[in-house]
Design an enzyme around this catalytic site. Structure first.
Site, mmCIF file in Angstrom:
data_model
loop_
_atom_site.group_PDB
_atom_site.id
_atom_site.type_symbol
_atom_site.label_atom_id
_atom_site.label_comp_id
_atom_site.label_asym_id
_atom_site.label_seq_id
_atom_site.Cartn_x
_atom_site.Cartn_y
_atom_site.Cartn_z
ATOM 1 N N LYS A 16 0.820 -1.219 0.000
ATOM 2 C CA LYS A 16 0.000 0.000 0.000
ATOM 3 C C LYS A 16 0.850 1.264 0.000
ATOM 4 O O LYS A 16 0.618 2.171 -0.793
ATOM 5 C CB LYS A 16 -0.913 0.060 1.245
ATOM 6 C CG LYS A 16 -1.937 -1.046 1.322
ATOM 7 C CD LYS A 16 -2.873 -0.826 2.501
ATOM 8 C CE LYS A 16 -2.202 -0.897 3.859
ATOM 9 N NZ LYS A 16 -1.817 -2.236 4.302
ATOM 10 N N ARG A 91 -9.846 0.601 8.981
ATOM 11 C CA ARG A 91 -9.442 -0.768 9.277
ATOM 12 C C ARG A 91 -10.537 -1.555 9.986
ATOM 13 O O ARG A 91 -10.344 -2.741 10.251
ATOM 14 C CB ARG A 91 -8.217 -0.731 10.170
ATOM 15 C CG ARG A 91 -6.903 -0.969 9.428
ATOM 16 C CD ARG A 91 -5.863 -0.948 10.490
ATOM 17 N NE ARG A 91 -4.611 -1.567 10.260
ATOM 18 C CZ ARG A 91 -3.538 -0.936 9.793
ATOM 19 N NH1 ARG A 91 -3.628 0.287 9.363
ATOM 20 N NH2 ARG A 91 -2.384 -1.552 9.747
ATOM 21 N N ARG A 130 11.226 -6.336 5.405
ATOM 22 C CA ARG A 130 11.047 -4.888 5.231
ATOM 23 C C ARG A 130 11.992 -4.122 6.159
ATOM 24 O O ARG A 130 12.188 -4.492 7.311
ATOM 25 C CB ARG A 130 9.598 -4.516 5.552
ATOM 26 C CG ARG A 130 9.352 -3.013 5.521
ATOM 27 C CD ARG A 130 7.908 -2.682 5.287
ATOM 28 N NE ARG A 130 7.079 -2.898 6.453
ATOM 29 C CZ ARG A 130 5.749 -2.699 6.448
ATOM 30 N NH1 ARG A 130 5.140 -2.316 5.342
ATOM 31 N NH2 ARG A 130 5.044 -2.919 7.531
ATOM 32 N N ARG A 163 11.004 -2.377 11.758
ATOM 33 C CA ARG A 163 9.921 -1.957 12.641
ATOM 34 C C ARG A 163 9.684 -3.030 13.697
ATOM 35 O O ARG A 163 9.703 -4.213 13.394
ATOM 36 C CB ARG A 163 8.630 -1.756 11.828
ATOM 37 C CG ARG A 163 8.517 -0.386 11.213
ATOM 38 C CD ARG A 163 7.388 -0.283 10.228
ATOM 39 N NE ARG A 163 6.082 -0.748 10.719
ATOM 40 C CZ ARG A 163 4.950 -0.632 10.025
ATOM 41 N NH1 ARG A 163 4.963 -0.051 8.835
ATOM 42 N NH2 ARG A 163 3.818 -1.081 10.503
ATOM 43 N N ARG A 174 -0.747 -9.280 13.648
ATOM 44 C CA ARG A 174 -1.323 -8.242 12.777
ATOM 45 C C ARG A 174 -2.172 -8.874 11.683
ATOM 46 O O ARG A 174 -3.210 -8.348 11.299
ATOM 47 C CB ARG A 174 -0.215 -7.391 12.168
ATOM 48 C CG ARG A 174 0.420 -6.444 13.192
ATOM 49 C CD ARG A 174 1.716 -5.867 12.701
ATOM 50 N NE ARG A 174 1.549 -4.975 11.573
ATOM 51 C CZ ARG A 174 2.497 -4.716 10.677
ATOM 52 N NH1 ARG A 174 3.680 -5.286 10.779
ATOM 53 N NH2 ARG A 174 2.276 -3.875 9.714
HETATM 54 P P1 AMP Z 1 0.536 0.304 9.421
HETATM 55 O O1 AMP Z 1 1.741 1.144 9.233
HETATM 56 O O2 AMP Z 1 -0.629 0.741 8.557
HETATM 57 O O3 AMP Z 1 0.804 -1.175 9.291
HETATM 58 O O4 AMP Z 1 0.031 0.554 10.922
HETATM 59 C C1 AMP Z 1 0.844 0.206 12.027
HETATM 60 C C2 AMP Z 1 0.005 0.084 13.288
HETATM 61 O O5 AMP Z 1 -0.634 1.340 13.586
HETATM 62 C C3 AMP Z 1 -1.136 -0.924 13.226
HETATM 63 O O6 AMP Z 1 -0.703 -2.253 13.494
HETATM 64 C C4 AMP Z 1 -2.061 -0.389 14.318
HETATM 65 O O7 AMP Z 1 -1.565 -0.688 15.597
HETATM 66 C C5 AMP Z 1 -1.946 1.125 14.130
HETATM 67 N N1 AMP Z 1 -2.936 1.627 13.143
HETATM 68 C C6 AMP Z 1 -2.675 2.187 11.924
HETATM 69 N N2 AMP Z 1 -3.802 2.548 11.303
HETATM 70 C C7 AMP Z 1 -4.825 2.214 12.133
HETATM 71 C C8 AMP Z 1 -6.247 2.289 12.053
HETATM 72 N N3 AMP Z 1 -6.863 2.794 10.976
HETATM 73 N N4 AMP Z 1 -6.967 1.847 13.119
HETATM 74 C C9 AMP Z 1 -6.373 1.350 14.210
HETATM 75 N N5 AMP Z 1 -5.052 1.216 14.342
HETATM 76 C C10 AMP Z 1 -4.271 1.636 13.326
#
Ligand code: AMP
Length: 221
Positions: A16, A91, A130, A163, A174
Site C-alpha cells: 500500500k 481498518r 522490510r 519496525r 497483525r
Molecule cells: P501500518 O503502518 O498501517 O501497518 O500501521 C501500524 C500500526 O498502527 C497498526 O498495526 C495499528 O496498531 C496502528 N494503526 C494504523 N492505522 C490504524 C487504524 N486505521 N486503526 C487502528 N489502528 C491503526
C-alpha cells in the site's frame, strides 16, 4: 483539475505505502497513512503517541475514536480539497462508517476503495524483510527492493531499521487482526459497489499499472 478521494486497502505488507507514493507522484494528492501518523506521534512522545504506543507495538488496533478523530482533522485541511489517498484507514467497519459520515458532512464521497490482494505466505516473507530508514522514512525490502548499500538508505545515507511490529510473532498477530477486523471492510465497500480488487502478488510495476488503470477511470476534471 483532478479530484480523487480513494482508500487503498490490503493486508500489512501488500504494498500500500509503495503504491500510494506512486499515486502521489502522478496525481499530486496527499497520502495520508494512519500508521505513519501514529509512529510519528510515538517518536515525538506526544499525548497521542503515549496512548497509541502499546497498541501499535503489540500489533493491535488503536481504538476507533482516536483514529477517526485523526482522519477527520487531517482531511479537513486545505491540501485535501482536491482529494486524498488513505492508506491503512479504515481498518474496521466502524471506521468505514465514520469516514462516510465525515465525507458526507463535507459534501464529498469516496470514489473508490482499491484492494491489494496478496497471499498470506507472501505477506510474512515481505514483512520480515522490510526495512525503514531511521531518518527519512523511506521503505526498502531486502528481497524485492534492496538498498544499494547494505542496510543504508539510498536517499539520505542513514541506517535502516526493522519496525518492532515487523518481527515474526507480531506479524502473525497483525495478520489475524487484519482477517478479523479489516476483511469485513472489504465486503463493506464491495456492497457499496466501489471496491476495485487488484492482484497484489506481482511486481511493483505490474501492480502500479493496474492501479493506474483504475484511477484513470475515476478521475474527474
Ligand atoms: P501500518 O503502518 O498501517 O501497518 O500501521 C501500524 C500500526 O498502527 C497498526 O498495526 C495499528 O496498531 C496502528 N494503526 C494504523 N492505522 C490504524 C487504524 N486505521 N486503526 C487502528 N489502528 C491503526
Amino acid at each position: 483539475m483532478i479530484y480523487m478521494r480513494i482508500v487503498l486497502m490490503g493486508p500489512p505488507g501488500s504494498g500500500k505505502g509503495t503504491q500510494a507514493r506512486k499515486i502521489v507522484e502522478k496525481y499530486g494528492i496527499p497520502h495520508i497513512a494512519t500508521g505513519d501518523i501514529l509512529r510519528e506521534a510515538i517518536r515525538s512522545k506526544s499525548k497521542l503517541g503515549m496512548i497509541a504506543k502499546e497498541y501499535v507495538e503489540r500489533g493491535d488496533l488503536v481504538p476507533d475514536e482516536i483514529v477517526n478523530e485523526i482522519i477527520k482533522e487531517r482531511i479537513s485541511q486545505k491540501d485535501c480539497e482536491r482529494g486524498f489517498i488513505l492508506d491503512g484507514y479504515p481498518r474496521t467497519v466502524m471506521q468505514a462508517e465514520a469516514l462516510d459520515q465525515i465525507l458526507e458532512k463535507m459534501g464529498y464521497k469516496l470514489d473508490a476503495a482499491i484492494y491489494l490482494d496478496v497471499k498470506e505466505e507472501e505477506i510474512v516473507k515481505r514483512l520480515s524483510s522490510r526495512r525503514v530508514c531511521t531518518k527519512c522514512g523511506a521503505v526498502y525490502n531486502l528481497l524485492l527492493n534492496p538498498p544499494k548499500k547494505d542496510e543504508i538508505c539510498d536517499i539520505c545515507g542513514a541506517p535502516l531499521y526493522q519496525r518492532e511490529d515487523d518481527k515474526e510473532d507480531v506479524i502473525r498477530r497483525r495478520l489475524r487482526v487484519y482477517i478479523d477486523r479489516t476483511k469485513p471492510v472489504v465486503e463493506y465497500y464491495q456492497k457499496k459497489g466501489i471496491l476495485r480488487r487488484i492482484n497484489g502478488n506481482r511486481s511493483i510495476e505490474e501492480v502500479w499499472e493496474s492501479i493506474d488503470n483504475v484511477l484513470s477511470t475515476i478521475e474527474t476534471f
